[in-house]
Write a protein that holds these residues in place. Structure first.
Motif, PDB file in Angstrom:
ATOM      1  N   ARG A  65       0.837  -1.209   0.000  1.00 25.26           N
ATOM      2  CA  ARG A  65       0.000   0.000   0.000  1.00 25.26           C
ATOM      3  C   ARG A  65       0.872   1.260   0.000  1.00 25.26           C
ATOM      4  O   ARG A  65       0.619   2.209  -0.737  1.00 25.26           O
ATOM      5  CB  ARG A  65      -0.908  -0.037   1.229  1.00 25.26           C
ATOM      6  CG  ARG A  65      -1.957   1.017   1.312  1.00 25.26           C
ATOM      7  CD  ARG A  65      -2.842   0.772   2.533  1.00 25.26           C
ATOM      8  NE  ARG A  65      -3.506  -0.509   2.503  1.00 25.26           N
ATOM      9  CZ  ARG A  65      -4.666  -0.767   1.898  1.00 25.26           C
ATOM     10  NH1 ARG A  65      -5.296   0.201   1.274  1.00 25.26           N
ATOM     11  NH2 ARG A  65      -5.194  -1.959   1.919  1.00 25.26           N
ATOM     12  N   ALA A  66       1.922   1.277   0.804  1.00 22.44           N
ATOM     13  CA  ALA A  66       2.819   2.434   0.872  1.00 22.44           C
ATOM     14  C   ALA A  66       3.572   2.620  -0.447  1.00 22.44           C
ATOM     15  O   ALA A  66       3.732   3.753  -0.922  1.00 22.44           O
ATOM     16  CB  ALA A  66       3.798   2.270   2.030  1.00 22.44           C
ATOM     17  N   VAL A  67       4.019   1.522  -1.054  1.00 22.10           N
ATOM     18  CA  VAL A  67       4.719   1.613  -2.345  1.00 22.10           C
ATOM     19  C   VAL A  67       3.783   2.182  -3.403  1.00 22.10           C
ATOM     20  O   VAL A  67       4.159   3.091  -4.160  1.00 22.10           O
ATOM     21  CB  VAL A  67       5.260   0.227  -2.778  1.00 22.10           C
ATOM     22  CG1 VAL A  67       5.699   0.237  -4.229  1.00 22.10           C
ATOM     23  CG2 VAL A  67       6.406  -0.212  -1.877  1.00 22.10           C
ATOM     24  N   LEU A  68       2.573   1.675  -3.470  1.00 23.54           N
ATOM     25  CA  LEU A  68       1.603   2.162  -4.459  1.00 23.54           C
ATOM     26  C   LEU A  68       1.296   3.643  -4.246  1.00 23.54           C
ATOM     27  O   LEU A  68       1.186   4.408  -5.211  1.00 23.54           O
ATOM     28  CB  LEU A  68       0.320   1.332  -4.407  1.00 23.54           C
ATOM     29  CG  LEU A  68       0.449  -0.093  -4.939  1.00 23.54           C
ATOM     30  CD1 LEU A  68      -0.811  -0.900  -4.617  1.00 23.54           C
ATOM     31  CD2 LEU A  68       0.726  -0.096  -6.428  1.00 23.54           C
ATOM     32  N   LEU A  69       1.155   4.051  -3.004  1.00 22.74           N
ATOM     33  CA  LEU A  69       0.903   5.463  -2.711  1.00 22.74           C
ATOM     34  C   LEU A  69       2.061   6.339  -3.177  1.00 22.74           C
ATOM     35  O   LEU A  69       1.843   7.382  -3.800  1.00 22.74           O
ATOM     36  CB  LEU A  69       0.652   5.672  -1.221  1.00 22.74           C
ATOM     37  CG  LEU A  69      -0.752   5.343  -0.733  1.00 22.74           C
ATOM     38  CD1 LEU A  69      -0.792   5.260   0.785  1.00 22.74           C
ATOM     39  CD2 LEU A  69      -1.750   6.359  -1.249  1.00 22.74           C
ATOM     40  N   CYS A  70       3.267   5.927  -2.883  1.00 20.67           N
ATOM     41  CA  CYS A  70       4.431   6.736  -3.292  1.00 20.67           C
ATOM     42  C   CYS A  70       4.526   6.845  -4.808  1.00 20.67           C
ATOM     43  O   CYS A  70       4.804   7.927  -5.344  1.00 20.67           O
ATOM     44  CB  CYS A  70       5.714   6.149  -2.705  1.00 20.67           C
ATOM     45  SG  CYS A  70       5.864   6.466  -0.940  1.00 20.67           S
ATOM     46  N   ILE A  71       4.283   5.756  -5.500  1.00 21.94           N
ATOM     47  CA  ILE A  71       4.301   5.791  -6.971  1.00 21.94           C
ATOM     48  C   ILE A  71       3.185   6.699  -7.478  1.00 21.94           C
ATOM     49  O   ILE A  71       3.404   7.539  -8.354  1.00 21.94           O
ATOM     50  CB  ILE A  71       4.168   4.368  -7.551  1.00 21.94           C
ATOM     51  CG1 ILE A  71       5.437   3.561  -7.254  1.00 21.94           C
ATOM     52  CG2 ILE A  71       3.896   4.419  -9.059  1.00 21.94           C
ATOM     53  CD1 ILE A  71       5.309   2.080  -7.560  1.00 21.94           C
ATOM     54  N   ALA A  72       2.002   6.537  -6.916  1.00 20.68           N
ATOM     55  CA  ALA A  72       0.856   7.340  -7.364  1.00 20.68           C
ATOM     56  C   ALA A  72       1.045   8.816  -7.055  1.00 20.68           C
ATOM     57  O   ALA A  72       0.567   9.672  -7.798  1.00 20.68           O
ATOM     58  CB  ALA A  72      -0.434   6.820  -6.716  1.00 20.68           C
ATOM     59  N   TRP A  73       1.725   9.141  -5.968  1.00 21.64           N
ATOM     60  CA  TRP A  73       1.994  10.540  -5.645  1.00 21.64           C
ATOM     61  C   TRP A  73       3.070  11.120  -6.561  1.00 21.64           C
ATOM     62  O   TRP A  73       3.054  12.310  -6.861  1.00 21.64           O
ATOM     63  CB  TRP A  73       2.417  10.689  -4.192  1.00 21.64           C
ATOM     64  CG  TRP A  73       1.307  10.516  -3.201  1.00 21.64           C
ATOM     65  CD1 TRP A  73      -0.023  10.729  -3.413  1.00 21.64           C
ATOM     66  CD2 TRP A  73       1.412  10.099  -1.847  1.00 21.64           C
ATOM     67  NE1 TRP A  73      -0.741  10.460  -2.276  1.00 21.64           N
ATOM     68  CE2 TRP A  73       0.112  10.073  -1.294  1.00 21.64           C
ATOM     69  CE3 TRP A  73       2.480   9.731  -1.033  1.00 21.64           C
ATOM     70  CZ2 TRP A  73      -0.148   9.708   0.024  1.00 21.64           C
ATOM     71  CZ3 TRP A  73       2.220   9.369   0.274  1.00 21.64           C
ATOM     72  CH2 TRP A  73       0.925   9.359   0.796  1.00 21.64           C
ATOM     73  N   ALA A  74       4.004  10.296  -7.010  1.00 21.09           N
ATOM     74  CA  ALA A  74       5.097  10.778  -7.857  1.00 21.09           C
ATOM     75  C   ALA A  74       4.668  10.965  -9.316  1.00 21.09           C
ATOM     76  O   ALA A  74       5.146  11.885  -9.989  1.00 21.09           O
ATOM     77  CB  ALA A  74       6.274   9.814  -7.789  1.00 21.09           C
ATOM     78  N   LEU A  75       3.797  10.123  -9.816  1.00 21.49           N
ATOM     79  CA  LEU A  75       3.422  10.179 -11.239  1.00 21.49           C
ATOM     80  C   LEU A  75       2.841  11.522 -11.685  1.00 21.49           C
ATOM     81  O   LEU A  75       3.243  12.033 -12.736  1.00 21.49           O
ATOM     82  CB  LEU A  75       2.482   9.026 -11.587  1.00 21.49           C
ATOM     83  CG  LEU A  75       3.151   7.660 -11.676  1.00 21.49           C
ATOM     84  CD1 LEU A  75       2.114   6.567 -11.954  1.00 21.49           C
ATOM     85  CD2 LEU A  75       4.246   7.630 -12.725  1.00 21.49           C
ATOM     86  N   PRO A  76       1.914  12.129 -10.950  1.00 22.80           N
ATOM     87  CA  PRO A  76       1.408  13.440 -11.393  1.00 22.80           C
ATOM     88  C   PRO A  76       2.496  14.506 -11.421  1.00 22.80           C
ATOM     89  O   PRO A  76       2.496  15.380 -12.287  1.00 22.80           O
ATOM     90  CB  PRO A  76       0.324  13.788 -10.373  1.00 22.80           C
ATOM     91  CG  PRO A  76      -0.100  12.489  -9.812  1.00 22.80           C
ATOM     92  CD  PRO A  76       1.127  11.627  -9.824  1.00 22.80           C
ATOM     93  N   ILE A  77       3.423  14.438 -10.498  1.00 26.26           N
ATOM     94  CA  ILE A  77       4.524  15.406 -10.484  1.00 26.26           C
ATOM     95  C   ILE A  77       5.388  15.213 -11.722  1.00 26.26           C
ATOM     96  O   ILE A  77       5.759  16.181 -12.397  1.00 26.26           O
ATOM     97  CB  ILE A  77       5.351  15.259  -9.187  1.00 26.26           C
ATOM     98  CG1 ILE A  77       4.490  15.637  -7.989  1.00 26.26           C
ATOM     99  CG2 ILE A  77       6.615  16.111  -9.245  1.00 26.26           C
ATOM    100  CD1 ILE A  77       5.071  15.252  -6.652  1.00 26.26           C
ATOM    101  N   ILE A  78       5.671  13.971 -12.054  1.00 23.18           N
ATOM    102  CA  ILE A  78       6.456  13.676 -13.255  1.00 23.18           C
ATOM    103  C   ILE A  78       5.705  14.114 -14.503  1.00 23.18           C
ATOM    104  O   ILE A  78       6.286  14.702 -15.414  1.00 23.18           O
ATOM    105  CB  ILE A  78       6.810  12.176 -13.308  1.00 23.18           C
ATOM    106  CG1 ILE A  78       7.774  11.836 -12.162  1.00 23.18           C
ATOM    107  CG2 ILE A  78       7.418  11.801 -14.660  1.00 23.18           C
ATOM    108  CD1 ILE A  78       7.961  10.356 -11.924  1.00 23.18           C
TER     109      ILE A  78
END
Length: 186
Positions: A92-105
Motif C-alpha cells: 500500500r505504501a509503495v503504491l501510494l508513493c508511486i501514485a503521488w510521484a506520477l502526477p509530479i512527473i
C-alpha cells in the motif's frame, strides 16, 4: 496531582481514529490537502501514546517519506495486539508513493493537446486510487482501536469546515485552469 479515575490507566489511542465517510469526504472536498491533517493526527496520536518524539508537523509535511514508517508502526501495533488484519501495508505504501510521484512527473513533461487530457484523466484516476489505499489504511487503524466504523470521530467540526473551504477554493481554481487551458490558443 493525578486523580485516580476509571480512565486513569488507559493509554491514549496510538493512532488517529476517523470514520471512513468523513475521511473520504474530507479527502475529496480538499483535493487531497486534508492528508496533511490526517498524517499529522496519526503522528500526534502516536507521539502522545508512546512518548516518542516524532515531529508530527514535519512528518505530515513530508508524508511521502514517512508513509512507510507510519504504516509499519500501525502493523506493529496490530501484531502486538494479537489481532490479524490483512491490509498489506508495504504494498500500500509503495503504491501510494508511486501514485503521488506520477502526477509530479507528468507535470514536467510537455505534452500536446490530446495527451494533456490523457494525463489529466490518469491524474484523476490516481487521485481516486490514493483515496482508496488511504481508506484501507484507516480501516486497519479503526480495527486496531475496536472502532471499525470510526464512530467516535464521524462528525465534521470547525477545523474540517476550514479545510473544506480551502479545498473548495482549490477545486474552483483547478476547474478554472482546466477550462482556460481548453479554450486558450496554444
Amino acid at each position: 496531582m493525578v486523580q485516580d479515575t476509571p480512565l486513569a490507566g488507559l493509554k491514549p489511542a496510538e493512532f488517529y481514529v476517523v470514520s471512513i465517510k468523513k475521511l473520504a469526504f474530507m479527502y475529496g472536498v480538499t483535493m487531497g490537502l486534508y492528508l496533511f491533517a490526517w498524517f499529522y493526527q496519526h503522528w500526534k496520536c502516536y507521539q502522545r501514546s508512546t512518548g516518542t518524539e516524532v515531529l508530527p508537523v514535519f512528518r505530515a509535511f513530508f508524508n511521502g517519506f514517512y508513509v512507510f514508517s507510519l504504516f509499519s508502526r500501525i502493523q506493529q501495533a496490530l501484531d502486538v495486539s494479537g489481532r490479524t488484519y490483512q491490509w498489506f501495508p508495504t504494498r500500500r505504501a509503495v503504491l501510494l508513493c508511486i501514485a503521488w510521484a506520477l502526477p509530479i512527473i507528468s507535470m514536467m513533461i510537455e505534452v500536446d493537446e490530446p495527451f494533456f487530457w490523457i494525463f489529466t484523466i490518469l491524474d484523476v484516476g490516481l487521485f481516486v486510487a490514493c483515496g482508496w489505499w488511504l481508506i484501507g489504511a484507516q480501516r486497519a487503524v479503526n480495527f486496531l482501536h475496536n472502532d471499525p466504523l470510526g464512530k467516535k470521530n464521524q462528525a465534521l467540526n470547525f477545523a474540517n469546515g476550514v479545510w473544506a473551504v480551502c479545498g473548495a477554493v482549490v477545486w474552483v481554481l483547478f476547474i478554472l485552469m482546466m477550462v482556460l487551458s481548453a479554450f486558450m490558443p496554444a
